[in-house]
Design a protein around this motif. Structure first.
Motif, mmCIF file in Angstrom:
data_model
loop_
_atom_site.group_PDB
_atom_site.id
_atom_site.type_symbol
_atom_site.label_atom_id
_atom_site.label_comp_id
_atom_site.label_asym_id
_atom_site.label_seq_id
_atom_site.Cartn_x
_atom_site.Cartn_y
_atom_site.Cartn_z
ATOM 1 N N UNK A 53 45.588 27.427 13.241
ATOM 2 C CA UNK A 53 46.679 28.385 13.226
ATOM 3 C C UNK A 53 47.947 27.732 12.688
ATOM 4 N N UNK A 54 48.853 28.584 12.193
ATOM 5 C CA UNK A 54 50.173 28.104 11.773
ATOM 6 C C UNK A 54 51.159 28.520 12.852
ATOM 7 N N UNK A 55 51.558 27.582 13.676
ATOM 8 C CA UNK A 55 52.556 27.860 14.708
ATOM 9 C C UNK A 55 53.925 27.467 14.172
ATOM 10 N N UNK A 56 54.902 28.317 14.400
ATOM 11 C CA UNK A 56 56.254 28.063 13.901
ATOM 12 C C UNK A 56 57.268 28.525 14.931
ATOM 13 N N UNK A 57 58.517 28.158 14.679
ATOM 14 C CA UNK A 57 59.606 28.562 15.560
ATOM 15 C C UNK A 57 60.791 28.972 14.708
ATOM 16 N N UNK A 58 61.377 30.109 15.031
ATOM 17 C CA UNK A 58 62.508 30.602 14.257
ATOM 18 C C UNK A 58 63.781 29.868 14.661
ATOM 19 N N UNK A 59 64.857 30.138 13.895
ATOM 20 C CA UNK A 59 66.121 29.451 14.179
ATOM 21 C C UNK A 59 66.706 29.847 15.526
ATOM 22 N N UNK A 60 66.323 31.034 16.056
ATOM 23 C CA UNK A 60 66.777 31.433 17.384
ATOM 24 C C UNK A 60 65.717 31.171 18.445
ATOM 25 N N UNK A 61 64.857 30.158 18.150
ATOM 26 C CA UNK A 61 63.894 29.613 19.125
ATOM 27 C C UNK A 61 62.839 30.603 19.573
ATOM 28 N N UNK A 63 50.548 24.128 3.317
ATOM 29 C CA UNK A 63 50.942 25.488 3.683
ATOM 30 C C UNK A 63 51.568 25.499 5.070
ATOM 31 N N UNK A 64 50.969 24.803 6.012
ATOM 32 C CA UNK A 64 51.489 24.810 7.382
ATOM 33 C C UNK A 64 52.915 24.263 7.435
ATOM 34 N N UNK A 65 53.146 23.121 6.798
ATOM 35 C CA UNK A 65 54.477 22.523 6.860
ATOM 36 C C UNK A 65 55.518 23.375 6.140
ATOM 37 N N UNK A 66 55.144 23.998 5.028
ATOM 38 C CA UNK A 66 56.096 24.830 4.286
ATOM 39 C C UNK A 66 56.469 26.081 5.072
ATOM 40 N N UNK A 67 55.486 26.720 5.694
ATOM 41 C CA UNK A 67 55.763 27.914 6.504
ATOM 42 C C UNK A 67 56.668 27.556 7.678
ATOM 43 N N UNK A 68 56.377 26.456 8.350
ATOM 44 C CA UNK A 68 57.211 26.044 9.483
ATOM 45 C C UNK A 68 58.654 25.794 9.048
ATOM 46 N N UNK A 69 58.817 25.119 7.918
ATOM 47 C CA UNK A 69 60.156 24.800 7.438
ATOM 48 C C UNK A 69 60.935 26.066 7.121
ATOM 49 N N UNK A 70 60.303 27.034 6.465
ATOM 50 C CA UNK A 70 60.991 28.268 6.100
ATOM 51 C C UNK A 70 61.300 29.135 7.313
ATOM 52 N N UNK A 71 60.389 29.222 8.281
ATOM 53 C CA UNK A 71 60.645 30.022 9.484
ATOM 54 C C UNK A 71 61.791 29.433 10.292
ATOM 55 N N UNK A 72 61.933 28.117 10.257
ATOM 56 C CA UNK A 72 62.994 27.460 11.012
ATOM 57 C C UNK A 72 64.369 27.825 10.469
#
Length: 381
Positions: A216-224, A274-283
């Motif tokens: 899975x691609x787990x990410x976190x937005x800028x508002x956590x 892909x995982x690292x790029x998605x995480x970076x953009x969602x952050x």
């Protein structure tokens, strides 16, 4: 060419010797009055002539258009230098140049060994393929990288001409060959078919598709806000990039070309990038922004991925954010709405508290003013 002349002279001397011996044995047999010796002489002469005929008969080799015939020279000549394993003209060993089609005479058993192979084929079915060429011998170069520049592609059918070109380096060549059979020396070249059709891969929820990539691609937005992102991406290898793509494939022996599906050697790289790029953009975005601008986020992620895929010989055709979910399995949009509702309530509570505090401060100020007024009137009285 000198060794060919020497070989012909040796064959002529041996042949003449056998013929003379056979003829002399026949003459001796007819002149000898002893029947036993006569029969023995005739037998020896017959064996010599039979052996000579068989030797010459097996020196004919026919090469058809659907095979590659190699030959090993076992006579005399220079040995192959340690830097390579394939022999050039005049050297002992397996020759770099295969036999051409048609009849060949003089490949005498004992002096030559023949080996037959099928052509190497690049498939020509309803999908597109490009043939990546690997040079298995020759000058030692950067064997795990693309060797560039290189000799003309047409020279692969004449292995000796290709290898004697100073630009020839062992390893993956920077050109490709088309579909169909290729009559190349299998001891010198290996052709690996690289699929050129589009492939769509899925990351996230298991779709049951054979192109699904685990993880899975787990990410976190800028508002956590913690979210899980499902992604589909369509990739393609362009013919010009096929050598670079194959050079990027993670395999124990890059010169073997043994993998049935070359993509299997780059799935780990694709998944990580892909995982690292998605995480970076969602952050960089709030949860509400991701909800409202999913397509813009997809475009931004794709723009970041293009140069990274170009570096491994892949072209990104399409990328879609298929689904956003909370880490507890709920829809991420529900979580976003819940957070927005909480934010609204908290803002209202804070506003009421601020207003109450303002009123309190005003009342205290008015009370203090009233006290001062009363004290002033009392003093005047």
């Amino acid at each position: 060419m000198a060794w060919i002349v020497v070989l012909l002279l040796v064959v002529i001397v041996i042949t003449d010797g056998l013929i003379v011996t056979s003829v002399w044995s026949f003459i001796a047999a007819f002149m000898d009055r002893n029947k036993a010796r006569r029969f023995a002489s005739v037998g020896v002469a017959s064996l010599l002539l039979s052996g000579l005929s068989l030797w010459f008969a097996t020196s004919f080799v026919y090469v058809s258009t659907d095979e590659v015939v190699l030959y090993e020279w076992r006579g005399w000549g220079a040995r192959v230098p340690p830097s390579r394993n394939i022999a050039y003209s005049g050297e002992l060993g397996w020759q770099a140049r295969p036999l051409g089609t048609g009849w060949h005479f003089g490949l005498l058993p004992g002096l030559y060994k023949i080996e037959r192979h099928p052509p190497q084929v690049v498939p020509s079915d309803n999908r597109s393929y490009a043939g990546v060429v690997l040079l298995l011998d020759g000058a030692q170069g950067q064997s795990h990288l693309v060797a560039s520049p290189s000799p003309p592609v047409s020279d692969i059918y004449d292995g000796e001409a290709f290898c004697q070109d100073p630009r020839a380096l062992r390893g993956i060549q920077p050109f490709t060959v088309g579909v169909g059979p290729h009559r190349v020396n299998p001891r010198l070249f290996k052709i690996v078919a690289i699929p050129l059709h589009e492939r769509t891969f899925y990351m996230g929820v298991d779709t049951g598709s054979p192109e699904w990539m685990s993880g899975e691609i787990t990410a976190e937005t800028s508002d956590s806000v913690p979210i899980i992102v499902d992604v589909s991406l369509t990739l393609q290898v362009q013919q010009r990039d096929a050598p670079l793509f194959f050079a990027s494939v993670d395999q124990k022996d890059p010169l073997s070309g043994a993998s049935d599906d070359p993509y299997s050697g780059v799935l780990g790289t694709i998944r990580s990038v892909v995982r690292e790029t998605v995480r970076m953009r969602c952050k960089d975005h709030k949860a509400s922004e991701i909800q409202q601008n999913r397509q813009q986020l997809s475009d931004a992620i794709a723009a970041d991925l293009v140069p990274q895929f170009d570096a491994i010989g892949l072209t990104l055709q399409r990328l879609n954010l298929r689904e956003l979910r909370g880490q507890d399995g709920s829809d991420a949009y529900d979580r976003i709405s819940e957070l927005e509702a909480q934010t609204t309530i908290q803002d209202r509570e804070a506003e009421l508290a601020r207003v109450a505090q303002t009123h309190r401060e005003t009342l205290l100020s008015d009370y203090a003013a009233l006290v001062d007024l009363v004290d002033t009137d009392g003093a005047n009285a």
